[in-house]
Design a protein around this motif. Sequence first.
Motif, PDB file in Angstrom:
ATOM      1  N   SER A   1      16.453   4.235-120.001  1.00 51.24           N
ATOM      2  CA  SER A   1      16.729   4.482-118.588  1.00 51.24           C
ATOM      3  C   SER A   1      16.450   3.220-117.778  1.00 51.24           C
TER       4      SER A   1
ATOM      5  N   LYS B   1      23.099   0.393-117.795  1.00 53.01           N
ATOM      6  CA  LYS B   1      24.357   0.947-118.325  1.00 53.01           C
ATOM      7  C   LYS B   1      25.322   1.318-117.192  1.00 53.01           C
ATOM      8  N   SER B   2      24.810   2.078-116.214  1.00 51.73           N
ATOM      9  CA  SER B   2      25.689   2.526-115.120  1.00 51.73           C
ATOM     10  C   SER B   2      26.161   1.331-114.297  1.00 51.73           C
TER      11      SER B   2
HETATM   12  N1  LIG Z   1      23.391  -2.137-106.519  1.00 53.31           N
HETATM   13  C1  LIG Z   1      22.221  -2.411-107.088  1.00 53.31           C
HETATM   14  N2  LIG Z   1      21.481  -3.463-106.656  1.00 53.31           N
HETATM   15  C2  LIG Z   1      20.301  -3.755-107.233  1.00 53.31           C
HETATM   16  N3  LIG Z   1      19.761  -3.059-108.255  1.00 53.31           N
HETATM   17  C3  LIG Z   1      20.453  -2.032-108.715  1.00 53.31           C
HETATM   18  C4  LIG Z   1      21.722  -1.634-108.172  1.00 53.31           C
HETATM   19  N4  LIG Z   1      22.167  -0.556-108.846  1.00 53.31           N
HETATM   20  C5  LIG Z   1      21.215  -0.277-109.769  1.00 53.31           C
HETATM   21  N5  LIG Z   1      20.193  -1.154-109.684  1.00 53.31           N
HETATM   22  C6  LIG Z   1      19.002  -1.210-110.554  1.00 53.31           C
HETATM   23  O1  LIG Z   1      19.458  -1.729-111.801  1.00 53.31           O
HETATM   24  C7  LIG Z   1      18.772  -1.104-112.877  1.00 53.31           C
HETATM   25  C8  LIG Z   1      19.790  -0.463-113.801  1.00 53.31           C
HETATM   26  O2  LIG Z   1      20.322   0.713-113.176  1.00 53.31           O
HETATM   27  P1  LIG Z   1      21.383   1.631-113.904  1.00 53.31           P
HETATM   28  O3  LIG Z   1      21.724   2.749-112.974  1.00 53.31           O
HETATM   29  O4  LIG Z   1      22.492   0.800-114.408  1.00 53.31           O
HETATM   30  O5  LIG Z   1      20.517   2.181-115.135  1.00 53.31           O
HETATM   31  P2  LIG Z   1      20.962   3.043-116.382  1.00 53.31           P
HETATM   32  O6  LIG Z   1      20.795   2.213-117.610  1.00 53.31           O
HETATM   33  O7  LIG Z   1      22.297   3.645-116.143  1.00 53.31           O
HETATM   34  O8  LIG Z   1      19.833   4.178-116.366  1.00 53.31           O
HETATM   35  P3  LIG Z   1      19.856   5.764-116.639  1.00 53.31           P
HETATM   36  O9  LIG Z   1      19.962   5.942-118.139  1.00 53.31           O
HETATM   37  O10 LIG Z   1      18.526   6.194-116.106  1.00 53.31           O
HETATM   38  O11 LIG Z   1      21.005   6.363-115.883  1.00 53.31           O
HETATM   39  C9  LIG Z   1      17.792  -0.108-112.254  1.00 53.31           C
HETATM   40  O12 LIG Z   1      16.525  -0.737-112.182  1.00 53.31           O
HETATM   41  C10 LIG Z   1      18.368   0.135-110.879  1.00 53.31           C
HETATM   42  O13 LIG Z   1      17.349   0.462-109.946  1.00 53.31           O
END
Ligand SMILES: Nc1ncnc2c1ncn2[C@@H]1O[C@H](COP(=O)(O)OP(=O)(O)OP(=O)(O)O)[C@@H](O)[C@H]1O
Length: 206
Positions: free
Chosen positions: A36, A40-41
């Motif tokens: 997490s 990824k997102s």
């Molecule tokens: N627009 C943004 N600007 C700065 N930081 C961001 C932005 N969008 C997301 N983040 C940060 O980047 C990191 C990655 O976020 P992301 O949503 O891609 O995680 P993820 O791997 O999809 O997690 P999960 O499995 O919990 O959904 C996190 O620390 C998030 O707070």
Amino acid sequence: MPAREALRLEGLAVGDLEGVTLSVEPGEVVCLSGPSGCGKSRLLRAVADLDPLEGGEVRLGDLARTAVPGHAWRRRVRLVPAESQWWDERVGEHFLSGVAEEGLAALGFDDATLDWPVARLSSGERQRLALLRALAPLPSALLLDEPTANLDAETAQRVERWLLSRLREAGWPTIWVAHDTAQIARVADRHLRLEAGRLIEAGDAT
Ligand SMILES: Nc1ncnc2c1ncn2[C@@H]1O[C@H](COP(=O)(O)OP(=O)(O)OP(=O)(O)O)[C@@H](O)[C@H]1O
């Protein structure tokens, strides 16, 4: 039907990620997992042109993301986010290009669903309808962010089968973010993990 083209990520830099390089062939499913918050997102949003890229390029076939206006890119490279947005009152108002009865039936709905107020949708109904909505105006590549996260196991597998048949038939290169190892084993042609800012092979998915 759009042409069958590969999706290529070339040295992308997004947040903590650097040098992300990946080629997804037409009709291929690459599953992406990782802890997490690993990005990824954010990576999918950048590939879909919803967040800025800090470096690198994305190509669909010969077409570079930076060579076309954002709306033209987003029409081709379709992101289905984990949390879908709904802005009009009724479900059907979100399907401007129509929706095939076959798709509604495959995901457990019928024509009457189009008259439902959005406010009545359960989280799983929202997720299934968001998939139908994303695929209705045919894309050329698909980015799926945990597309079955709100579904029970049986419904999730029904949605998986529908997605796989659609994307194989249409030849959409697909990046599918998933956490469930059983699901990854069922759907992935390749499984990659995001770790410490880099993409690594997670081994044979089958
Ligand atoms: N627009 C943004 N600007 C700065 N930081 C961001 C932005 N969008 C997301 N983040 C940060 O980047 C990191 C990655 O976020 P992301 O949503 O891609 O995680 P993820 O791997 O999809 O997690 P999960 O499995 O919990 O959904 C996190 O620390 C998030 O707070």
